[in-house]
Design a protein around this motif. Structure first.
Motif, mmCIF file in Angstrom:
data_model
loop_
_atom_site.group_PDB
_atom_site.id
_atom_site.type_symbol
_atom_site.label_atom_id
_atom_site.label_comp_id
_atom_site.label_asym_id
_atom_site.label_seq_id
_atom_site.Cartn_x
_atom_site.Cartn_y
_atom_site.Cartn_z
ATOM 1 N N VAL A 18 0.855 -1.191 0.000
ATOM 2 C CA VAL A 18 0.000 0.000 0.000
ATOM 3 C C VAL A 18 0.892 1.242 0.000
ATOM 4 C CG1 VAL A 18 -1.828 1.248 1.214
ATOM 5 C CG2 VAL A 18 -1.748 -1.265 1.313
ATOM 6 N N HIS A 19 0.770 2.057 -1.028
ATOM 7 C CA HIS A 19 1.620 3.241 -1.164
ATOM 8 C C HIS A 19 1.146 4.387 -0.272
ATOM 9 C CE1 HIS A 19 -1.357 5.529 -3.530
ATOM 10 N NE2 HIS A 19 -1.637 4.396 -4.141
ATOM 11 N N GLY A 20 1.976 5.411 -0.191
ATOM 12 C CA GLY A 20 1.641 6.595 0.587
ATOM 13 C C GLY A 20 1.046 7.696 -0.277
ATOM 14 N N ALA A 21 0.945 8.881 0.296
ATOM 15 C CA ALA A 21 0.335 10.024 -0.389
ATOM 16 C C ALA A 21 1.124 10.375 -1.650
ATOM 17 C CB ALA A 21 0.279 11.227 0.551
ATOM 18 N N TRP A 22 0.399 10.805 -2.672
ATOM 19 C CA TRP A 22 0.931 11.303 -3.946
ATOM 20 C C TRP A 22 1.493 10.206 -4.858
ATOM 21 C CZ3 TRP A 22 3.237 13.944 0.460
ATOM 22 C CH2 TRP A 22 2.497 15.071 0.867
ATOM 23 N N HIS A 23 1.597 8.981 -4.350
ATOM 24 C CA HIS A 23 2.209 7.894 -5.097
ATOM 25 C C HIS A 23 1.148 7.013 -5.765
ATOM 26 C CE1 HIS A 23 5.625 9.200 -2.712
ATOM 27 N NE2 HIS A 23 6.431 8.363 -3.355
ATOM 28 N N GLY A 24 1.608 5.933 -6.344
ATOM 29 C CA GLY A 24 0.740 4.916 -6.910
ATOM 30 C C GLY A 24 1.396 3.562 -6.738
ATOM 31 N N ALA A 25 0.707 2.519 -7.206
ATOM 32 C CA ALA A 25 1.243 1.163 -7.078
ATOM 33 C C ALA A 25 2.603 1.024 -7.758
ATOM 34 C CB ALA A 25 0.244 0.168 -7.665
ATOM 35 N N TRP A 26 2.886 1.907 -8.712
ATOM 36 C CA TRP A 26 4.156 1.857 -9.455
ATOM 37 C C TRP A 26 5.385 1.915 -8.553
ATOM 38 C CZ3 TRP A 26 7.124 6.045 -8.344
ATOM 39 C CH2 TRP A 26 6.460 7.209 -7.912
ATOM 40 N N CYS A 27 5.263 2.563 -7.404
ATOM 41 C CA CYS A 27 6.454 2.783 -6.570
ATOM 42 C C CYS A 27 6.997 1.475 -5.989
ATOM 43 C CB CYS A 27 6.174 3.802 -5.465
ATOM 44 S SG CYS A 27 5.112 3.229 -4.127
ATOM 45 N N TRP A 28 6.186 0.416 -6.009
ATOM 46 C CA TRP A 28 6.607 -0.863 -5.444
ATOM 47 C C TRP A 28 7.233 -1.794 -6.473
ATOM 48 C CZ3 TRP A 28 6.630 -0.974 -0.359
ATOM 49 C CH2 TRP A 28 5.687 -0.222 0.370
ATOM 50 N N ASP A 29 7.382 -1.381 -7.714
ATOM 51 C CA ASP A 29 7.805 -2.304 -8.770
ATOM 52 C C ASP A 29 9.128 -3.002 -8.444
ATOM 53 O OD1 ASP A 29 5.527 -1.690 -10.186
ATOM 54 O OD2 ASP A 29 6.547 -0.453 -11.700
ATOM 55 N N SER A 30 10.110 -2.259 -7.977
ATOM 56 C CA SER A 30 11.413 -2.858 -7.687
ATOM 57 C C SER A 30 11.343 -3.815 -6.507
ATOM 58 C CB SER A 30 12.457 -1.766 -7.420
ATOM 59 O OG SER A 30 12.673 -0.981 -8.575
ATOM 60 N N VAL A 31 10.558 -3.470 -5.491
ATOM 61 C CA VAL A 31 10.390 -4.359 -4.338
ATOM 62 C C VAL A 31 9.662 -5.630 -4.762
ATOM 63 C CG1 VAL A 31 9.293 -4.609 -2.082
ATOM 64 C CG2 VAL A 31 10.441 -2.480 -2.680
ATOM 65 N N ARG A 32 8.665 -5.499 -5.623
ATOM 66 C CA ARG A 32 7.934 -6.685 -6.073
ATOM 67 C C ARG A 32 8.847 -7.629 -6.851
ATOM 68 N NH1 ARG A 32 2.287 -5.801 -8.702
ATOM 69 N NH2 ARG A 32 2.225 -8.005 -8.114
ATOM 70 N N ALA A 33 9.730 -7.070 -7.664
ATOM 71 C CA ALA A 33 10.684 -7.910 -8.390
ATOM 72 C C ALA A 33 11.611 -8.636 -7.421
ATOM 73 C CB ALA A 33 11.483 -7.069 -9.368
ATOM 74 N N ALA A 34 12.060 -7.925 -6.381
ATOM 75 C CA ALA A 34 12.940 -8.539 -5.393
ATOM 76 C C ALA A 34 12.203 -9.596 -4.581
ATOM 77 C CB ALA A 34 13.519 -7.462 -4.474
#
Length: 241
Positions: A13-29
């Motif tokens: 779950v992302h924070g303010a101003w962000h979107g699901a995109w911010c987790w892409d690198s963590v999801r790959a890891a």
């Protein structure tokens, strides 16, 4: 690596101003370490097109509904990971989610019932709470100071206005009171300073630290993924009832 289906899934779950995109690198890891993950777009920062027609902006409770819907669509146990503001709707959403086995607050607002993000920070509630708040003028420094320059520039370009209602709506039910919780303090955070994080972390069942700024999902995604895996496999604390 194929994800281990015996493990819980992560909902990020992302924070303010962000979107699901911010987790892409963590999801790959996480995927490389055998974990399944999902990420949700919160409507307070990612409204559907018809939200621009003058309808009231989505608030924290709308975000909580989106998190609940995402949890319901995941088969098996779920660990919710909530960053910054995302901790507020996550706290609301997990209270009645039967398959949530843990929640991790990543420099997150682990609020109690009747608190909002603004009340916790001591910020004045605006007279007109129906608008949107732009990202920090100095978002590059405040949010992404330890993120590689090219990645930080891309992230700043993707930030969106955030609904003011999301900051002012109060929590009705604090899910961490019945769901095992962990807190990750980001030691060099310039958005939610570490002293306030440590204050929030007193509500959690376990506390961890990262030597990062506010956005370790971009500055140290592999290290964050490893920590999340360790939290999820270390035997989550027994829920407090």
């Amino acid at each position: 690596m194929n994800a281990d289906t015996d493990r819980p899934s992560f909902l990020l779950v992302h924070g303010a101003w962000h979107g699901a995109w911010c987790w892409d690198s963590v999801r790959a890891a996480l995927d490389a370490e055998g974990w399944r993950s999902h990420a949700v777009d919160l409507p307070s920062a990612n409204p559907p097109a018809d939200r621009y027609d003058g309808a009231r902006p989505a608030g924290m409770l709308d975000d909580a509904d989106s998190i609940r819907d995402s949890v319901r669509r995941i088969d098996g146990p779920v660990v919710v990971v909530a960053h910054s503001y995302g901790g507020v709707p996550a706290t609301e959403a997990i209270a009645d989610a039967a398959n949530v086995v843990g929640v991790v607050y990543l420099a997150g607002f682990q609020l109690d019932a009747a608190e909002s993000m603004f009340t916790f920070l001591g910020a004045p509630v605006p007279d007109d709470g129906t608008g949107h708040a732009p990202p920090y003028e100095d978002a590059r420094r405040i949010l992404f100071d330890d993120v590689p320059e090219a990645d930080a520039d891309r992230a700043v370009a993707r930030l969106r206005p955030q609904s003011v209602r999301s900051f002012t709506e109060r929590v009705n039910t604090a899910g961490w009171r019945t769901v095992p919780s962990s807190y990750v303090v980001c030691d060099h955070d310039q958005a939610l300073v570490p002293s306030r994080q440590r204050e929030l972390a007193t509500r959690a069942d376990s506390v961890h630290r990262l030597p990062s700024g506010h956005s370790p999902f971009l500055s140290m995604p592999r290290r964050l993924a490893t920590l999340l895996g360790r939290i999820a496999t270390s035997g989550l604390p027994t829920p407090r009832r």
